[in-house]
Motif scaffolding. Structure first.
Motif, PDB file in Angstrom:
ATOM      1  N   MET A  12      -2.178   1.200  -8.546  1.00  0.00           N
ATOM      2  CA  MET A  12      -2.014   2.634  -8.790  1.00  0.00           C
ATOM      3  C   MET A  12      -0.905   2.870  -9.799  1.00  0.00           C
ATOM      4  SD  MET A  12      -3.463   5.409  -7.986  1.00  0.00           S
ATOM      5  CE  MET A  12      -3.155   7.081  -8.560  1.00  0.00           C
ATOM      6  N   PHE A  69      -3.525   3.732  -1.143  1.00  0.00           N
ATOM      7  CA  PHE A  69      -3.539   3.252  -2.526  1.00  0.00           C
ATOM      8  C   PHE A  69      -2.970   1.846  -2.576  1.00  0.00           C
ATOM      9  CE2 PHE A  69      -2.544   7.726  -2.147  1.00  0.00           C
ATOM     10  CZ  PHE A  69      -3.435   8.345  -2.999  1.00  0.00           C
ATOM     11  N   VAL A 120      -8.340   2.956  -4.485  1.00  0.00           N
ATOM     12  CA  VAL A 120      -7.912   4.122  -3.714  1.00  0.00           C
ATOM     13  C   VAL A 120      -8.923   4.364  -2.606  1.00  0.00           C
ATOM     14  CG1 VAL A 120      -7.475   6.617  -3.739  1.00  0.00           C
ATOM     15  CG2 VAL A 120      -6.780   5.201  -5.701  1.00  0.00           C
ATOM     16  N   TRP A 129       0.848  -1.190   0.000  1.00  0.00           N
ATOM     17  CA  TRP A 129       0.000   0.000   0.000  1.00  0.00           C
ATOM     18  C   TRP A 129       0.884   1.241   0.000  1.00  0.00           C
ATOM     19  CZ3 TRP A 129      -3.499  -1.432   4.764  1.00  0.00           C
ATOM     20  CH2 TRP A 129      -4.335  -2.481   4.418  1.00  0.00           C
ATOM     21  N   TRP A 156      -5.092   8.994   2.975  1.00  0.00           N
ATOM     22  CA  TRP A 156      -5.259   8.363   1.671  1.00  0.00           C
ATOM     23  C   TRP A 156      -4.535   7.024   1.701  1.00  0.00           C
ATOM     24  CZ3 TRP A 156      -7.666  10.562  -2.666  1.00  0.00           C
ATOM     25  CH2 TRP A 156      -8.064  11.886  -2.534  1.00  0.00           C
ATOM     26  N   TYR A 195     -10.390   6.993  -0.312  1.00  0.00           N
ATOM     27  CA  TYR A 195     -10.540   8.436  -0.183  1.00  0.00           C
ATOM     28  C   TYR A 195     -10.906   8.753   1.263  1.00  0.00           C
ATOM     29  CZ  TYR A 195     -10.479   9.157  -5.233  1.00  0.00           C
ATOM     30  OH  TYR A 195     -10.093   9.224  -6.546  1.00  0.00           O
ATOM     31  N   LEU A 220     -11.084   5.024  -9.644  1.00  0.00           N
ATOM     32  CA  LEU A 220     -10.155   4.835  -8.526  1.00  0.00           C
ATOM     33  C   LEU A 220     -10.814   4.502  -7.196  1.00  0.00           C
ATOM     34  CD1 LEU A 220      -7.847   7.890  -9.311  1.00  0.00           C
ATOM     35  CD2 LEU A 220      -7.318   5.480  -9.722  1.00  0.00           C
ATOM     36  N   LEU A 225      -6.807  12.421  -8.753  1.00  0.00           N
ATOM     37  CA  LEU A 225      -7.619  11.818  -7.685  1.00  0.00           C
ATOM     38  C   LEU A 225      -9.032  12.374  -7.571  1.00  0.00           C
ATOM     39  CD1 LEU A 225      -4.787  11.618  -5.032  1.00  0.00           C
ATOM     40  CD2 LEU A 225      -5.676   9.757  -6.452  1.00  0.00           C
TER      41      LEU A 225
END
Length: 82
Positions: free
Chosen positions: A61, A56, A44, A5, A54, A46, A36, A27
Motif C-alpha cells: 500500500m 492492507f 487490499v 498489515w 479493511w 474490502y 487494489l 479505495l
C-alpha cells in the motif's frame, strides 16, 4: 516496529487523510479499485459486510501511494475524471 498489515486507522494516520477522502479518491475509485482489490490479485481486503474491517498489506500500500501520488492528486490519466 512496522506492521505487516494496516487497518483503516493506520492508513488514515500514515496519509493524514480522512476515511471518506481515502475511499472517494483512492479505495473506491474504479481506476484504483481494480488494482487494489484482493479479488483481482491486489493487496487490499474490502469489507464485504458490516462489522468487517479493511485490511492492507502495508508495504504494498505504501508503494502504491508513492507510485500513484501524482495521479491521485492531479486526477490525471482517466478520461472519465473531470
Amino acid at each position: 516496529m512496522n506492521k505487516v498489515w494496516w487497518s483503516m486507522q493506520d492508513l488514515k494516520e500514515k496519509t493524514g487523510y480522512s476515511e471518506d477522502w481515502l475511499k472517494e479518491n483512492i479505495l473506491l475509485h474504479p481506476r484504483y479499485k481494480k488494482i487494489l482489490d484482493i479479488e483481482n490479485g491486489g493487496f487490499v481486503y474490502y469489507p464485504e459486510k458490516k462489522g468487517e474491517r479493511w485490511c492492507f498489506i502495508a508495504s504494498r500500500m505504501e508503494e502504491f501511494l508513492e507510485k500513484h501520488f501524482r495521479d491521485i492528486f492531479m486526477k490525471i490519466g482517466d478520461p472519465n475524471d473531470n
